[in-house]
Scaffold this motif. Structure first.
Motif, PDB file in Angstrom:
ATOM      1  N   SER A  41      27.615  22.588  -7.491  1.00  0.00           N
ATOM      2  CA  SER A  41      27.392  22.004  -6.166  1.00  0.00           C
ATOM      3  C   SER A  41      28.412  20.935  -5.823  1.00  0.00           C
ATOM      4  CB  SER A  41      25.967  21.450  -6.062  1.00  0.00           C
ATOM      5  OG  SER A  41      25.779  20.432  -7.004  1.00  0.00           O
ATOM      6  N   ASN A  71      25.232  22.343   3.676  1.00  0.00           N
ATOM      7  CA  ASN A  71      24.843  23.721   3.984  1.00  0.00           C
ATOM      8  C   ASN A  71      23.943  23.771   5.216  1.00  0.00           C
ATOM      9  OD1 ASN A  71      26.274  24.813   1.930  1.00  0.00           O
ATOM     10  ND2 ASN A  71      24.554  24.957   0.505  1.00  0.00           N
ATOM     11  N   ALA A  83      25.202  18.702  -1.150  1.00  0.00           N
ATOM     12  CA  ALA A  83      25.440  20.128  -0.926  1.00  0.00           C
ATOM     13  C   ALA A  83      24.367  20.718  -0.015  1.00  0.00           C
ATOM     14  CB  ALA A  83      25.478  20.861  -2.262  1.00  0.00           C
ATOM     15  N   GLN A  84      23.116  20.300  -0.218  1.00  0.00           N
ATOM     16  CA  GLN A  84      22.031  20.803   0.636  1.00  0.00           C
ATOM     17  C   GLN A  84      22.265  20.439   2.104  1.00  0.00           C
ATOM     18  OE1 GLN A  84      18.290  19.238  -0.714  1.00  0.00           O
ATOM     19  NE2 GLN A  84      18.366  20.285  -2.693  1.00  0.00           N
ATOM     20  N   TYR A 124      27.021  26.046  -3.348  1.00  0.00           N
ATOM     21  CA  TYR A 124      25.740  26.149  -4.022  1.00  0.00           C
ATOM     22  C   TYR A 124      25.029  24.796  -3.958  1.00  0.00           C
ATOM     23  CZ  TYR A 124      22.307  26.524  -7.702  1.00  0.00           C
ATOM     24  OH  TYR A 124      21.138  26.504  -8.389  1.00  0.00           O
ATOM     25  N   ALA A 125      23.753  24.804  -3.696  1.00  0.00           N
ATOM     26  CA  ALA A 125      22.991  23.561  -3.718  1.00  0.00           C
ATOM     27  C   ALA A 125      21.770  23.748  -4.615  1.00  0.00           C
ATOM     28  CB  ALA A 125      22.547  23.183  -2.313  1.00  0.00           C
ATOM     29  N   ILE A 126      21.537  22.770  -5.498  1.00  0.00           N
ATOM     30  CA  ILE A 126      20.317  22.816  -6.307  1.00  0.00           C
ATOM     31  C   ILE A 126      19.154  22.582  -5.359  1.00  0.00           C
ATOM     32  CG2 ILE A 126      19.085  21.818  -8.256  1.00  0.00           C
ATOM     33  CD1 ILE A 126      21.697  20.667  -9.246  1.00  0.00           C
ATOM     34  N   PRO A 127      18.166  23.486  -5.320  1.00  0.00           N
ATOM     35  CA  PRO A 127      17.058  23.271  -4.390  1.00  0.00           C
ATOM     36  C   PRO A 127      16.196  22.091  -4.830  1.00  0.00           C
ATOM     37  CG  PRO A 127      16.620  25.143  -5.811  1.00  0.00           C
ATOM     38  CD  PRO A 127      18.006  24.696  -6.127  1.00  0.00           C
ATOM     39  N   GLY A 128      15.415  21.559  -3.868  1.00  0.00           N
ATOM     40  CA  GLY A 128      14.430  20.532  -4.213  1.00  0.00           C
ATOM     41  C   GLY A 128      15.021  19.158  -4.476  1.00  0.00           C
ATOM     42  N   VAL A 139      24.982  13.994  -5.377  1.00  0.00           N
ATOM     43  CA  VAL A 139      25.799  15.209  -5.317  1.00  0.00           C
ATOM     44  C   VAL A 139      24.962  16.446  -4.986  1.00  0.00           C
ATOM     45  CG1 VAL A 139      27.511  16.578  -6.536  1.00  0.00           C
ATOM     46  CG2 VAL A 139      27.212  14.197  -7.121  1.00  0.00           C
ATOM     47  N   SER A 140      23.843  16.618  -5.695  1.00  0.00           N
ATOM     48  CA  SER A 140      23.082  17.848  -5.504  1.00  0.00           C
ATOM     49  C   SER A 140      22.444  17.883  -4.114  1.00  0.00           C
ATOM     50  CB  SER A 140      22.015  17.991  -6.583  1.00  0.00           C
ATOM     51  OG  SER A 140      20.984  17.068  -6.380  1.00  0.00           O
ATOM     52  N   ILE A 141      22.192  16.712  -3.531  1.00  0.00           N
ATOM     53  CA  ILE A 141      21.587  16.645  -2.203  1.00  0.00           C
ATOM     54  C   ILE A 141      22.665  16.778  -1.123  1.00  0.00           C
ATOM     55  CG2 ILE A 141      20.056  15.278  -0.727  1.00  0.00           C
ATOM     56  CD1 ILE A 141      18.768  16.089  -3.358  1.00  0.00           C
ATOM     57  N   ARG A 187      13.056  22.787 -10.150  1.00  0.00           N
ATOM     58  CA  ARG A 187      14.302  23.114  -9.457  1.00  0.00           C
ATOM     59  C   ARG A 187      15.111  24.159 -10.210  1.00  0.00           C
ATOM     60  NH1 ARG A 187      17.216  17.509  -8.275  1.00  0.00           N
ATOM     61  NH2 ARG A 187      18.206  18.672  -6.603  1.00  0.00           N
TER      62      ARG A 187
END
Lengths: 323, 333
Positions: free
Chosen positions: A255, B199, B195-196, A267-271, B191-193, A288
């Motif tokens: 991500s 998108n 990307a969400q 790509y995004a890790i959900p949650g 970082v992981s948020i 997740r």
């Protein structure tokens, strides 16, 4: 013997909403002149473990386990005892330099105070050494600018002052807690290069706490990935980036927004990370995780050491992953 | 040819700065936060704006929605001049240009529920809607940004940073704007948020045909969302190009330095790459350097750079690629 060895460190906070388990069962070692990167999202416990090592936890914080620096136990020792090790043994660079520096004191007074306290230097000697250190971290016109107050410096310069102050007593270990997060990329590159250079010259070890995997890639030897207060994976830096072994690490690496790829699908890790007030029975990442199996919901995986292609690494996961 | 949605010409924002020790009859100093910025933005297009802190990116965005007093010209939809409009006259355009802010917590009213926050722009801009119609719109908007229906009566402090940013996006999009200005929407997120949210913005843009001005200091974020990118330094445009061109062939020394400073998440590449270091700090915007504003930190600067101000000119290799430098490098090797 390792320079710093942390064994089964637990940090919890008693809050009005309940007990927050910020760090759970953290164990690691830092060897002489090694750079250990601790990576994780906000709330993963990376800063709190550093604070626990330095004895800087908030008053409602409670640390158990063991932290040994050159064989001396540090955890829950009185301030007087810790003050002998702080600055000379372990020094820390904080994320927000402006908040970490005393706004009412001139830089000169803040810096000389350290040398006078730890080494009993005269004011004049202490000032000369402080100026030399500011020169070393490339603050132009250090001789005059040492008379200024923290707010009169730019963000990058404030961070340099912090680094200079941390290096004054030539510590064996530097803990850098997000040293460049608040800075522009161009300044970040300068500060990280500066840290790498002084670290090499002084043969100093470093714990680099960050959420930026780019910084990790450039400046660390070993990486430890934290999630919800637990280590989920630990490996040498090249190994971790080449073949991540934990679903969270894989997700994180996928991500990242990269400059060097063309692909626009991201790509995004959900949650979102779990609430640390609620203690789950299973793996903290299970909600997740796309690899999760039945067992992950009921049993929290332990951190297992294993060897792969002659590299010793460890991960906490029930599932076999071929990445 | 269709008219561009937004056409900005020679936009300048000046602040009068009064030194606190100055004598009362002294005239105030002028700080030029944005200097002669011109660009066009078509419908459905995304323009990324990058630069270090203090480069004037946010001021530019605020000037477009008339939150800062500006001079020059901002032409909306090819026929309406926004500069000089009164608050009342500006109102209809506010529903067409919406803003998403950097700090997800500070930009939401802590005393309103999520439902009230998202609904508020409707009560201002579409007062003809009934209460039930408004609630219906709020629900469908919450669904589109992946907020759960049962969260409608919660307060912002019960949400994480990423979810608060979703609330901010829902609030901006509920009036169906044609232009969305995002001021560092992901820099406060993990970082992981990040990307969400990127998108989400990308897919909403496609669905709604939105134009976007996307401000960020992080070049990799901008790369993932923009069609064109504008690089700013001390209030001026240094370089503007198509996204693909800018990252492959940055022509301005400042762009090159910015790109080379971004750490690559790959240990081998990161340690072997050549980095262009900038000299010193950004000069005070109160007394910018003569000639080219970047020359004090540029390794290629000559005497010509101090005397003659470079204009934003096409590089020749593409009409969309323009750079403000006397010696634009051909490519970054």
């Amino acid at each position: 013997m390792a320079l710093l060895s942390v064994d089964q460190l637990n940090v919890r906070f008693d809050t009005s909403d309940g007990v927050v388990h910020a760090v759970r069962g953290l164990s690691f070692e830092v060897n002489a002149s090694e750079v250990l990167a601790i990576v994780g999202e906000s709330g993963s416990g990376k800063s709190q473990s550093a604070f626990a090592i330095m004895g800087l936890l908030a008053s409602n914080g409670n640390a158990t386990g063991s932290v040994q620096f050159k064989g001396d136990e540090l955890l829950n020792k009185p301030t007087d005892y810790l003050n002998r090790i702080r600055a000379t043994g372990i020094a820390m660079v904080f994320q927000d330099a402006l908040a970490a520096l005393n706004p009412y004191m001139r830089i000169a007074d803040q810096m000389t105070e350290v040398l006078v306290y730890h080494f009993g230097l005269s004011q004049r000697e202490a000032l000369a050494q402080s100026i030399a250190m500011l020169d070393a971290v490339r603050i132009p016109d250090a001789k005059n600018r040492i008379r200024l107050f923290p707010h009169e410096f730019s963000g990058g310069m404030q961070q340099r002052v912090m680094i200079a102050m941390a290096l004054l007593c030539k510590p064996a270990l530097l803990i850098a807690d997000e040293p460049t997060t608040a800075l522009d990329v161009t300044v970040q590159a300068e500060i990280m290069d500066l840290l790498a250079e002084v670290r090499r010259e002084m043969n100093m070890s470093m714990i680099l706490i960050t959420h930026d995997l780019g910084v990790v890639a450039g400046y660390s030897d070993t990486v430890m990935v934290l999630y919800a207060g637990q280590v989920v994976e630990s490996a040498p830096v090249q190994t971790l980036f080449d073949s991540p072994g934990h679903p969270y690490t894989i997700g994180l690496l996928n991500s990242i927004l990269r400059l060097d790829t063309e692909d626009n699908a991201l790509y995004a890790i959900p949650g979102t990370p779990p609430n640390l007030l609620l203690r789950q029975s299973g793996c903290p990442f299970v909600e997740r995780c796309e690899f999760a199996i039945e067992r992950c919901h009921s049993e929290n995986p332990a951190l297992n050491e294993y060897r792969l292609e002659n590299v010793t690494r460890s991960r906490a996961c029930h599932v076999e992953i071929n990445s | 040819m269709t008219k561009p949605l937004l056409e900005v010409k020679n936009l300048c924002v000046d602040y009068d700065i009064r030194n606190e020790h100055a004598l009362p009859w002294k005239s105030p100093q002028t700080l030029q936060a944005v200097k002669e910025v011109s660009f066009t933005l078509g419908a459905g297009e995304t323009l990324g704006i990058v630069g270090e802190s203090g480069s004037g990116k946010s001021t530019l965005a605020r000037a477009i929605v008339q939150l800062e007093k500006a001079t020059g010209s901002i032409l909306w939809g090819g026929d309406t001049e926004l500069i000089g409009l009164s608050r009342q006259q500006m109102l209809p355009f506010r529903s067409q240009i919406q803003f998403v802010f950097q700090d997800p917590f500070a930009s939401l009213n802590p005393r309103l529920t999520v439902g009230q926050i998202i609904e508020e722009p409707l009560t201002v801009h579409q007062p003809q809607l009934s209460r039930t119609q408004r609630r219906e719109r709020v629900r469908s908007m919450m669904h589109r940004v992946s907020l759960l229906p049962n969260q409608i009566n919660r307060y912002p402090h019960e949400f994480s940073g990423g979810q608060c940013q979703r609330i901010g996006i829902a609030r901006a999009l509920i009036v169906e704007p044609r232009l969305l200005i995002c001021d560092e929407p992901v820099s406060a997120l993990d970082v992981s948020i990040q990307a969400q949210i990127i998108n989400l913005l990308n897919s909403l843009q496609k669905e709604m045909g939105l134009a976007m001005l996307f401000i960020a200091h992080d070049l990799s974020v901008v790369k993932h969302i923009s069609d064109r990118v504008m690089v700013m330094y001390l209030g001026k445009v240094m370089e503007m190009a198509d996204c693909s061109v800018l990252y492959k062939q940055p022509s301005h020394p400042y762009t090159q330095a910015l790109i080379s400073a971004v750490p690559l998440p790959d240990p081998q590449q990161e340690r072997s790459k050549k980095r262009i270091l900038l000299l010193g700090d950004m000069p005070s915007p109160l007394s910018p350097p003569s000639g080219c504003v970047f020359r004090t930190r540029c390794q290629y600067a000559t005497t010509e750079c101090a005397t003659r101000t470079p204009q934003l000119q096409s590089t020749g290799n593409s009409s969309e690629h323009s750079v403000s430098c006397h010696f634009p490098a051909v490519s970054l090797s």
